[in-house]
Design a protein around this motif. Structure first.
Motif, PDB file in Angstrom:
ATOM      1  N   SER A  98       0.847  -1.192   0.000  1.00 43.32           N
ATOM      2  CA  SER A  98       0.000   0.000   0.000  1.00 43.32           C
ATOM      3  C   SER A  98       0.883   1.242   0.000  1.00 43.32           C
ATOM      4  N   LEU A  99       0.305   2.352  -0.467  1.00 43.79           N
ATOM      5  CA  LEU A  99       1.093   3.589  -0.556  1.00 43.79           C
ATOM      6  C   LEU A  99       1.606   4.038   0.815  1.00 43.79           C
ATOM      7  N   PRO A 100       0.759   4.051   1.861  1.00 47.62           N
ATOM      8  CA  PRO A 100       1.286   4.479   3.165  1.00 47.62           C
ATOM      9  C   PRO A 100       2.358   3.542   3.722  1.00 47.62           C
ATOM     10  N   GLU A 101       2.212   2.250   3.451  1.00 54.71           N
ATOM     11  CA  GLU A 101       3.246   1.286   3.899  1.00 54.71           C
ATOM     12  C   GLU A 101       4.585   1.576   3.226  1.00 54.71           C
ATOM     13  N   ALA A 102       4.536   1.770   1.894  1.00 57.33           N
ATOM     14  CA  ALA A 102       5.764   2.060   1.147  1.00 57.33           C
ATOM     15  C   ALA A 102       6.379   3.361   1.641  1.00 57.33           C
ATOM     16  N   LEU A 103       5.532   4.326   1.958  1.00 58.62           N
ATOM     17  CA  LEU A 103       6.019   5.623   2.432  1.00 58.62           C
ATOM     18  C   LEU A 103       6.720   5.479   3.780  1.00 58.62           C
ATOM     19  N   GLU A 104       6.083   4.761   4.701  1.00 59.28           N
ATOM     20  CA  GLU A 104       6.682   4.629   6.035  1.00 59.28           C
ATOM     21  C   GLU A 104       8.015   3.878   5.983  1.00 59.28           C
ATOM     22  N   LYS A 105       8.060   2.881   5.107  1.00 61.17           N
ATOM     23  CA  LYS A 105       9.309   2.114   4.970  1.00 61.17           C
ATOM     24  C   LYS A 105      10.450   3.010   4.468  1.00 61.17           C
ATOM     25  N   ARG A 106      10.149   3.795   3.446  1.00 60.68           N
ATOM     26  CA  ARG A 106      11.188   4.649   2.865  1.00 60.68           C
ATOM     27  C   ARG A 106      11.561   5.784   3.840  1.00 60.68           C
ATOM     28  N   LEU A 107      10.576   6.303   4.564  1.00 62.12           N
ATOM     29  CA  LEU A 107      10.886   7.356   5.547  1.00 62.12           C
ATOM     30  C   LEU A 107      11.855   6.829   6.601  1.00 62.12           C
ATOM     31  N   SER A 108      11.709   5.560   6.950  1.00 64.57           N
ATOM     32  CA  SER A 108      12.615   5.045   7.977  1.00 64.57           C
ATOM     33  C   SER A 108      14.025   4.842   7.401  1.00 64.57           C
ATOM     34  N   GLU A 109      14.136   4.507   6.110  1.00 64.99           N
ATOM     35  CA  GLU A 109      15.464   4.425   5.475  1.00 64.99           C
ATOM     36  C   GLU A 109      16.132   5.795   5.405  1.00 64.99           C
ATOM     37  N   ALA A 110      15.306   6.836   5.224  1.00 63.45           N
ATOM     38  CA  ALA A 110      15.853   8.192   5.020  1.00 63.45           C
ATOM     39  C   ALA A 110      16.353   8.828   6.316  1.00 63.45           C
ATOM     40  N   LYS A 111      16.061   8.203   7.448  1.00 64.33           N
ATOM     41  CA  LYS A 111      16.390   8.800   8.757  1.00 64.33           C
ATOM     42  C   LYS A 111      17.871   9.104   8.962  1.00 64.33           C
ATOM     43  N   VAL A 112      18.751   8.403   8.249  1.00 68.95           N
ATOM     44  CA  VAL A 112      20.201   8.636   8.418  1.00 68.95           C
ATOM     45  C   VAL A 112      20.688   9.895   7.691  1.00 68.95           C
ATOM     46  N   SER A 113      19.789  10.593   7.005  1.00 63.15           N
ATOM     47  CA  SER A 113      20.196  11.719   6.160  1.00 63.15           C
ATOM     48  C   SER A 113      20.798  12.866   6.968  1.00 63.15           C
ATOM     49  N   THR A 114      21.709  13.585   6.320  1.00 66.26           N
ATOM     50  CA  THR A 114      22.324  14.746   6.980  1.00 66.26           C
ATOM     51  C   THR A 114      21.603  16.044   6.646  1.00 66.26           C
ATOM     52  N   VAL A 115      20.832  16.053   5.563  1.00 68.45           N
ATOM     53  CA  VAL A 115      20.037  17.252   5.247  1.00 68.45           C
ATOM     54  C   VAL A 115      18.558  16.867   5.234  1.00 68.45           C
ATOM     55  N   ASP A 116      17.705  17.898   5.131  1.00 66.84           N
ATOM     56  CA  ASP A 116      16.257  17.659   5.209  1.00 66.84           C
ATOM     57  C   ASP A 116      15.739  17.043   3.902  1.00 66.84           C
ATOM     58  N   TYR A 117      14.580  16.451   3.990  1.00 64.76           N
ATOM     59  CA  TYR A 117      14.087  15.686   2.836  1.00 64.76           C
ATOM     60  C   TYR A 117      12.580  15.524   2.855  1.00 64.76           C
ATOM     61  N   SER A 118      12.057  15.195   1.677  1.00 64.71           N
ATOM     62  CA  SER A 118      10.692  14.707   1.562  1.00 64.71           C
ATOM     63  C   SER A 118      10.704  13.582   0.530  1.00 64.71           C
ATOM     64  N   LEU A 119       9.541  13.037   0.247  1.00 67.28           N
ATOM     65  CA  LEU A 119       9.450  11.924  -0.704  1.00 67.28           C
ATOM     66  C   LEU A 119       8.288  12.138  -1.668  1.00 67.28           C
ATOM     67  N   HIS A 120       8.455  11.602  -2.870  1.00 64.86           N
ATOM     68  CA  HIS A 120       7.340  11.431  -3.799  1.00 64.86           C
ATOM     69  C   HIS A 120       6.885   9.971  -3.662  1.00 64.86           C
ATOM     70  N   VAL A 121       5.588   9.740  -3.780  1.00 61.05           N
ATOM     71  CA  VAL A 121       5.078   8.370  -3.666  1.00 61.05           C
ATOM     72  C   VAL A 121       4.933   7.756  -5.059  1.00 61.05           C
ATOM     73  N   GLU A 122       5.703   6.713  -5.321  1.00 64.14           N
ATOM     74  CA  GLU A 122       5.623   6.028  -6.618  1.00 64.14           C
ATOM     75  C   GLU A 122       4.305   5.277  -6.730  1.00 64.14           C
ATOM     76  N   MET A 123       3.655   5.426  -7.894  1.00 61.05           N
ATOM     77  CA  MET A 123       2.329   4.830  -8.085  1.00 61.05           C
ATOM     78  C   MET A 123       2.396   3.555  -8.928  1.00 61.05           C
TER      79      MET A 123
END
Ligand SMILES: [Zn+2]
Length: 440
Positions: A98-123
């Motif tokens: 599901s889109l929210p599942e994919a989003l939460e998974k990727r957000l947790s991968e992005a946590k190591v980032s040194t600068v700020d970020y957002s994501l686009h949701v792939e459809m």
């Protein structure tokens, strides 16, 4: 966090370029005037730019049996060195997730980032029955959705009927549809990511189709990586006809052309869409100079020589993509502003305000204004340096700009008022980056 004054520099925004002072407190720009501060930075002779936003990067992206060379750790560090204080990556869409599942998974991968970020949701594999997931994603702070009109062979393609249904739903939540616009039926996948297999008219046809859907659905639409004069014409036509449509191009389409493919190392330059002709390049520069596009972003998706070399003679299998995030701002300044093709104010639009407005980050990001995050880049417009892949921080031993002398050197980078790069030294801690939800 303390206070900091940046004084004596030239502030650059889309509306004004002129001498000014920035007073920063608790990570925010508090006012554009002097005040007593814990630290004073003398920026005489320097440009003070809003931090760049790279609205199109692919860190740790599975491609052709491998992964793009940068992960969120190395990629965001390279971003910091290049004055990119915010990047937007993508979820890894899958029909069964599901889109929210994919989003939460990727957000947790992005946590190591040194600068700020957002994501686009792939459809990828999304169907109109799953319309509720679009508002669930909105509740998680993301309103940008990515569609591919090409790549049917890997199941990533969205058909126009599904795209239209999605655009209607995205319009409802005030979001944006980001589209990879290449017409699948005009692409010869077997011949690889080259102009003879992915012609400019495949882009023109796809942009025209999407433009019509944008006009009909009133959905804000953003065309990724416009590479050609025909693709650009289709975008401008759609705009004239009232479509709420925005265009992005990338440094590689502005600085490189298809002649590199005949070099012995031509396979290292593979990218999708492919590099085009000098005439396409000129058309893109003209459009930028006339203010016709929304953003310049990198489509950062680097591979090492070891990843591309084995597929030198196998165009169908070669991982396609180029490094970019660290050289975005210097290249656009050097090849654009310093060469008179772009005004300084336009640099601030294409790298900061334009993408910030397109993706709900404005005015927290992309602005030099009271209340905005203190994301700033200090650039010495007269210094020159030469690009060598080994001296950059991106996780690849290849740069498509190897040996190019660049005018304009980044002296310092601030993210939320914190020095993350200064005089060649990285000061950023991994994990300090924050997810920036869609504003408003
Ligand atoms: Zn991309």
């Amino acid at each position: 966090m303390g206070s900091l004054v940046i004084k004596g520099g030239t502030l650059v925004t889309p509306r004004r370029v002129g001498r000014g002072t920035v007073y920063i407190e608790d990570g925010k720009i508090a006012r554009l005037a002097k005040a007593p501060a814990a630290e004073v930075f003398e920026a005489r002779g320097l440009l003070v730019l809003p931090g760049a936003i790279d609205a199109h990067v692919h860190f740790a992206l599975p491609v052709a049996g491998t992964r793009s060379a940068d992960d969120f750790h190395s990629g965001s560090l390279a971003a910091a060195c290049g004055g990119v204080t915010t990047f937007i990556d993508f979820t890894l869409g899958h029909p069964e997730v599901s889109l929210p599942e994919a989003l939460e998974k990727r957000l947790s991968e992005a946590k190591v980032s040194t600068v700020d970020y957002s994501l686009h949701v792939e459809m990828i594999g999304w169907i109109p029955d799953r319309v509720r997931e679009i508002s669930e994603v909105k509740d998680l702070g993301v309103r940008s959705f990515k569609f591919y009109l090409a790549y049917s062979e890997s199941g990533r393609r969205t058909d126009l009927r599904t795209l239209k249904a999605a655009m209607e739903a995205i319009r409802e939540i005030g979001g944006v549809a980001m589209v990879h616009a290449e017409c699948d039926e005009l692409v010869d996948q077997k011949k690889g990511p080259f102009p003879w297999a992915r012609p400019a008219i495949s882009e023109e046809v796809a942009v025209a189709e999407v433009g019509i859907l944008a006009r009909e659905t009133h959905c804000q639409t953003y065309i990724a990586h416009i590479s050609s004069a025909p693709g650009l014409s289709a975008l401008l036509r759609a705009k004239r006809e009232g479509a709420p449509i925005m265009g992005e191009t990338c440094p590689h389409y502005l600085l490189l052309d298809e002649s590199v493919y005949s070099r012995p190392d031509g396979h290292l330059f593979t990218v999708t869409p492919p590099l085009r002709t000098p005439a396409d390049q000129e058309a893109l520069w003209r459009a930028l100079g006339r203010g016709r596009l929304q953003a310049v972003a990198t489509d950062h998706c680097p591979f090492t020589r070891a990843q591309k070399d084995p597929h030198r003679d196998n165009p169908e299998k070669i991982p396609s993509g180029l490094p970019g995030v660290e050289t975005l701002l210097p290249l656009l300044f050097s090849a654009g502003v310093a060469k008179g093709k772009l005004r300084l104010s336009q640099l601030a639009w294409y790298l900061s305000e334009g993408p910030a407005r397109a993706f709900g980050l404005w005015p927290r990001k992309g602005a030099i204004a009271p209340g905005s995050d203190a994301d700033l880049v200090l650039l010495d417009p007269n210094a020159t340096w030469t690009i060598h892949a080994e001296e950059l921080h991106m996780a690849t031993d290849f740069s498509p700009y190897e040996g190019l002398t660049v005018r304009g050197k980044i002296v310092g980078v601030l993210s939320r008022g914190e020095w993350i790069y200064r005089d060649g030294e990285i000061l950023a801690r991994p994990g300090r980056g924050q997810f920036i939800p869609w504003q408003g």
